[in-house]
Design an enzyme around this catalytic site. Structure first.
Site, PDB file in Angstrom:
ATOM      1  N   LYS A 174       0.838  -1.195   0.000  1.00 27.36           N
ATOM      2  CA  LYS A 174       0.000   0.000   0.000  1.00 27.36           C
ATOM      3  C   LYS A 174       0.873   1.246   0.000  1.00 27.36           C
ATOM      4  O   LYS A 174       1.524   1.559   0.993  1.00 27.36           O
ATOM      5  CB  LYS A 174      -0.915   0.057   1.227  1.00 27.36           C
ATOM      6  N   GLY A 227       6.784   4.825   8.723  1.00 34.56           N
ATOM      7  CA  GLY A 227       5.913   5.976   8.968  1.00 34.56           C
ATOM      8  C   GLY A 227       6.092   6.470  10.385  1.00 34.56           C
ATOM      9  O   GLY A 227       7.190   6.368  10.948  1.00 34.56           O
ATOM     10  N   THR A 229       5.601   6.967  14.569  1.00 32.16           N
ATOM     11  CA  THR A 229       5.611   6.077  15.732  1.00 32.16           C
ATOM     12  C   THR A 229       4.182   5.755  16.177  1.00 32.16           C
ATOM     13  O   THR A 229       3.875   4.611  16.539  1.00 32.16           O
ATOM     14  CB  THR A 229       6.412   6.729  16.877  1.00 32.16           C
ATOM     15  N   GLY A 232       2.854   3.227  13.948  1.00 35.21           N
ATOM     16  CA  GLY A 232       3.612   2.000  14.219  1.00 35.21           C
ATOM     17  C   GLY A 232       2.995   1.201  15.352  1.00 35.21           C
ATOM     18  O   GLY A 232       2.886  -0.024  15.293  1.00 35.21           O
ATOM     19  N   GLU A 249       9.861   0.956  10.743  1.00 35.42           N
ATOM     20  CA  GLU A 249      10.862   2.008  10.584  1.00 35.42           C
ATOM     21  C   GLU A 249      10.126   3.309  10.833  1.00 35.42           C
ATOM     22  O   GLU A 249       9.340   3.755  10.005  1.00 35.42           O
ATOM     23  CB  GLU A 249      11.451   1.899   9.160  1.00 35.42           C
ATOM     24  N   CYS A 283      13.438  10.277   7.457  1.00 33.16           N
ATOM     25  CA  CYS A 283      13.484   9.747   8.815  1.00 33.16           C
ATOM     26  C   CYS A 283      14.890   9.893   9.393  1.00 33.16           C
ATOM     27  O   CYS A 283      15.049  10.009  10.597  1.00 33.16           O
ATOM     28  CB  CYS A 283      13.056   8.290   8.802  1.00 33.16           C
ATOM     29  N   GLU A 383       9.613  14.816  16.038  1.00 34.56           N
ATOM     30  CA  GLU A 383      10.020  14.801  14.626  1.00 34.56           C
ATOM     31  C   GLU A 383       9.210  15.846  13.849  1.00 34.56           C
ATOM     32  O   GLU A 383       7.987  15.758  13.783  1.00 34.56           O
ATOM     33  CB  GLU A 383       9.779  13.399  14.046  1.00 34.56           C
TER      34      GLU A 383
HETATM   35  P1  NAP Z   1       1.763   8.040   8.964  1.00 39.00           P
HETATM   36  O1  NAP Z   1       0.375   8.440   9.335  1.00 39.00           O
HETATM   37  O2  NAP Z   1       2.523   7.195   9.882  1.00 39.00           O
HETATM   38  O3  NAP Z   1       1.643   7.366   7.524  1.00 39.00           O
HETATM   39  C1  NAP Z   1       2.606   6.513   6.920  1.00 39.00           C
HETATM   40  C2  NAP Z   1       1.874   5.459   6.082  1.00 39.00           C
HETATM   41  O4  NAP Z   1       1.077   4.652   6.924  1.00 39.00           O
HETATM   42  C3  NAP Z   1       0.920   6.011   5.029  1.00 39.00           C
HETATM   43  O5  NAP Z   1       0.908   5.174   3.902  1.00 39.00           O
HETATM   44  C4  NAP Z   1      -0.387   5.949   5.763  1.00 39.00           C
HETATM   45  O6  NAP Z   1      -1.494   5.978   4.918  1.00 39.00           O
HETATM   46  C5  NAP Z   1      -0.267   4.650   6.500  1.00 39.00           C
HETATM   47  N1  NAP Z   1      -1.163   4.504   7.658  1.00 39.00           N
HETATM   48  C6  NAP Z   1      -1.754   5.489   8.405  1.00 39.00           C
HETATM   49  N2  NAP Z   1      -2.524   4.946   9.364  1.00 39.00           N
HETATM   50  C7  NAP Z   1      -2.413   3.599   9.247  1.00 39.00           C
HETATM   51  C8  NAP Z   1      -2.951   2.481   9.953  1.00 39.00           C
HETATM   52  N3  NAP Z   1      -3.787   2.635  10.998  1.00 39.00           N
HETATM   53  N4  NAP Z   1      -2.617   1.244   9.555  1.00 39.00           N
HETATM   54  C9  NAP Z   1      -1.788   1.048   8.527  1.00 39.00           C
HETATM   55  N5  NAP Z   1      -1.247   2.055   7.799  1.00 39.00           N
HETATM   56  C10 NAP Z   1      -1.555   3.320   8.165  1.00 39.00           C
HETATM   57  O7  NAP Z   1       2.604   9.325   8.686  1.00 39.00           O
HETATM   58  P2  NAP Z   1       2.066  10.676   8.024  1.00 39.00           P
HETATM   59  O8  NAP Z   1       0.750  11.105   8.611  1.00 39.00           O
HETATM   60  O9  NAP Z   1       2.112  10.488   6.582  1.00 39.00           O
HETATM   61  O10 NAP Z   1       3.164  11.674   8.539  1.00 39.00           O
HETATM   62  C11 NAP Z   1       3.143  12.095   9.912  1.00 39.00           C
HETATM   63  C12 NAP Z   1       4.522  12.074  10.483  1.00 39.00           C
HETATM   64  O11 NAP Z   1       5.047  10.750  10.479  1.00 39.00           O
HETATM   65  C13 NAP Z   1       5.546  12.869   9.711  1.00 39.00           C
HETATM   66  O12 NAP Z   1       5.460  14.217   9.954  1.00 39.00           O
HETATM   67  C14 NAP Z   1       6.814  12.230  10.184  1.00 39.00           C
HETATM   68  O13 NAP Z   1       7.161  12.746  11.433  1.00 39.00           O
HETATM   69  C15 NAP Z   1       6.441  10.773  10.318  1.00 39.00           C
HETATM   70  N6  NAP Z   1       6.831   9.991   9.119  1.00 39.00           N
HETATM   71  C16 NAP Z   1       7.970   9.267   9.154  1.00 39.00           C
HETATM   72  C17 NAP Z   1       8.372   8.580   8.023  1.00 39.00           C
HETATM   73  C18 NAP Z   1       9.624   7.786   8.012  1.00 39.00           C
HETATM   74  O14 NAP Z   1      10.290   7.729   6.994  1.00 39.00           O
HETATM   75  N7  NAP Z   1       9.940   7.103   9.092  1.00 39.00           N
HETATM   76  C19 NAP Z   1       7.630   8.626   6.865  1.00 39.00           C
HETATM   77  C20 NAP Z   1       6.455   9.355   6.866  1.00 39.00           C
HETATM   78  C21 NAP Z   1       6.070  10.031   7.995  1.00 39.00           C
HETATM   79  P3  NAP Z   1      -2.185   7.414   4.653  1.00 39.00           P
HETATM   80  O15 NAP Z   1      -1.288   8.068   3.691  1.00 39.00           O
HETATM   81  O16 NAP Z   1      -3.500   7.100   4.121  1.00 39.00           O
HETATM   82  O17 NAP Z   1      -2.262   8.096   5.993  1.00 39.00           O
END
Ligand code: NAP
Ligand code: MG
Length: 489
Positions: A174, A227, A229, A232, A249, A283, A383
């Site tokens: 996904k 994504g 924490t 996660g 991660e 990240c 972050e």
């Molecule tokens: P996120 O909510 O953790 O999203 C990352 C991925 O997970 C997206 O594909 C998201 O889909 C999906 N996701 C969200 N809720 C889920 C659930 N309950 N079950 C399974 N998958 C799910 O991150 P974000 O909202 O895009 O960004 C928020 C913050 O996360 C950023 O500002 C950053 O601090 C951190 N982040 C870290 C990384 C990294 O490389 N470690 C990458 C991205 C973000 P949707 O797109 O539909 O929400």
């Protein structure tokens, strides 16, 4: 530029069963690129069933043959570089310059690496009691679910799919609904080079619906997630139903420490790359700049001058060095941290706002931002994931280490020093999955990538990733052992 905007299931592009669609925008001006099919539960079920059906043949295929397909995919990526650069740049806002030099070549590099790895993963023979042969096979897990974020959608597709496929698993992936287009292009290329139907299925959709359902799915043997924490933790909860394996991660708050014996010019350049590359949406970004007091002013002079000179603008312009953030929502999140910094009494040394240039006012831009803060401040602990660096200072090594290890995260971090003993001492003591000395954000498909603490667990890349995508099976053969009866009668 033509883009795929359907789901990819069982080797075909198909519409979603429930018919939902999601708009995909170009963050340079928030214009519509296309609208994609939105996967929901029925579609995930279809994708998992296709992956399950493809698993027996794929896992039994000669490993070298699986590897050859991954190498052919790498070749196809290179042959389609122009189109992939355009797709990735428009969907994510990454400057074309970065897409051409990094995102696309690194994706091919990673697929090729894991292509070569497919037939290098070997089992072992264990020296057990005489008369017995005990060998350990490494077997694929089955159907693997993968959730990829929007910050490096193309590259992370290769990080996730490469080892999973090389090891003989089948995949349901996904992509983030914000940035699905390059992943769908990869699916198209996979079909072209001959991956059997069902081996890879791509299901763009929302995280809280499609992602969550994939993480819960009883027929999925492992879920790999990159994504935040918070999400996660939800993944771990969702995995409990069938005790699927989890690899996480989850980002970080990279400590980038500059000692007074560092090569300051090199440290300035490397530190700017550490935080400003990809608009800080990484990240492993060096988002905490931790400077020894005695060189802090000299360092900041050079660093601010360099940061100010970064060419911010339209990502499709080959001279652009920094593009927009990937979405309006994320731009607001980063700007909100600029406000938090002000409220906390931080001193904004540079940026902290959207650029004045009216040509950029319709997009998701934020200026390179440098803030002087205290290490306990939120901007030093949370972050931000943007072109935002928090600067603190230290007196000695002990204080530097306490600051470096003083967050919940432990992904990547680094130091600049010309003292060899200090370099090794610090590398040992930093509570991180990765440490860089006199460089930053180095990544290679052979070198394990992942973190500790709230940065998650499990490793991507290298033999570690192959290990994480396989299960050990121990087989005992009685060759000619005389086993005394346990119940002598
Ligand atoms: P996120 O909510 O953790 O999203 C990352 C991925 O997970 C997206 O594909 C998201 O889909 C999906 N996701 C969200 N809720 C889920 C659930 N309950 N079950 C399974 N998958 C799910 O991150 P974000 O909202 O895009 O960004 C928020 C913050 O996360 C950023 O500002 C950053 O601090 C951190 N982040 C870290 C990384 C990294 O490389 N470690 C990458 C991205 C973000 P949707 O797109 O539909 O929400
Ligand atoms: Mg987009």
């Amino acid at each position: 530029m033509t883009v795929q905007n359907q789901l990819f299931i069982n080797g075909e592009f198909v519409d979603a069963i429930d018919g939902g669609r999601i708009d995909v925008l170009n963050p340079h001006d928030n214009s519509l690129i296309t609208s994609i099919a939105e996967a929901r539960q029925n579609d995930i079920d279809r994708a998992v069933a296709a992956a399950q059906a493809a698993f027996p043949a794929w896992s039994r295929m000669q490993a070298a043959e699986r590897g050859h397909l991954l190498m052919k995919l790498a070749d196809a990526i290179e042959a389609n570089i122009d189109e992939l650069v355009e797709i990735e740049s428009r969907d994510t806002g990454h400057p074309v310059r970065d897409c051409r030099n990094l995102d696309v070549p690194r994706t091919a590099f990673t697929f090729r690496y894991f292509g070569g790895m497919a037939d290098k993963v070997q089992g072992s023979e264990i020296p057990v009691e005489p008369g017995f042969l005990n060998y350990v096979k490494r077997e694929p897990l089955g159907v693997v679910g993968q959730v990829v974020p929007w910050n490096f959608p193309l590259m992370f597709t290769s990080w996730k799919m490469g080892p999973a496929l090389a090891a003989g698993n089948t995949v349901v992936l996904k992509p983030a609904e914000l940035t699905p287009l390059s992943t769908l292009k990869i699916a198209e290329l996979m079909a072209q080079v001959g991956f059997p139907p069902g081996v890879v299925n791509i299901v763009p959709g929302y995280g809280h619906t499609a992602g969550q359902y994939l993480a819960e799915h009883p027929q999925v043997a492992k879920i790999a997630f990159t994504g935040s924490t918070d999400v996660g933790r939800k993944i771990v909860g969702a995995s409990a139903g069938n005790l699927k394996r989890v690899q996480l991660e989850l980002g970080g708050k990279g400590a980038n420490i500059v000692f007074d014996d560092a090569n300051i010019k090199a440290a300035v350049g490397g530190s700017a790359f550490a935080i400003f590359h990809n608009q800080g949406q990484a990240c492993i970004a060096g988002s905490r700049l931790i400077l020894q007091e005695s060189i802090a002013d000299e360092f900041l002079d050079g660093f601010l001058t360099l940061a100010q000179s970064i060419r911010l603008g339209d990502p499709s312009d080959p001279s652009t060095e920094m593009g927009p953030l990937t979405s309006k929502q994320h731009q607001q999140r980063v700007l909100n941290y600029c406000d938090i910094a002000r409220q906390e009494g931080g001193e904004i040394l540079l940026g902290g706002k959207v650029p004045d240039d009216v040509a950029l006012s319709g997009g998701c831009y934020v200026e390179p931002t440098v803030v002087r803060a205290q290490s306990s401040d939120r901007v030093c602990q949370e972050e931000v994931f943007g072109p935002f660096v928090a600067v603190t200072t230290f007196k000695d090594e002990e204080e530097a280490l306490a600051i470096a290890n003083g967050t919940q995260y432990g992904l990547g971090g680094g130091l600049w020093t010309q003292n060899l003993s200090r370099a090794h001492r610090f590398a040992d003591q930093m509570r991180n999955g990765m440490v860089w000395v006199n460089c930053y954000k180095r990544v290679n498909p052979g070198s394990p990538f992942g973190g500790v603490g709230s940065s998650g667990y499990g490793r991507e890349m290298g033999f570690e990733a192959m290990h994480d995508y396989t299960e050990a099976k121990s087989v005992w053969i009685n060759v000619d052992a005389q086993i005394p009866p346990f119940y002598p009668r």
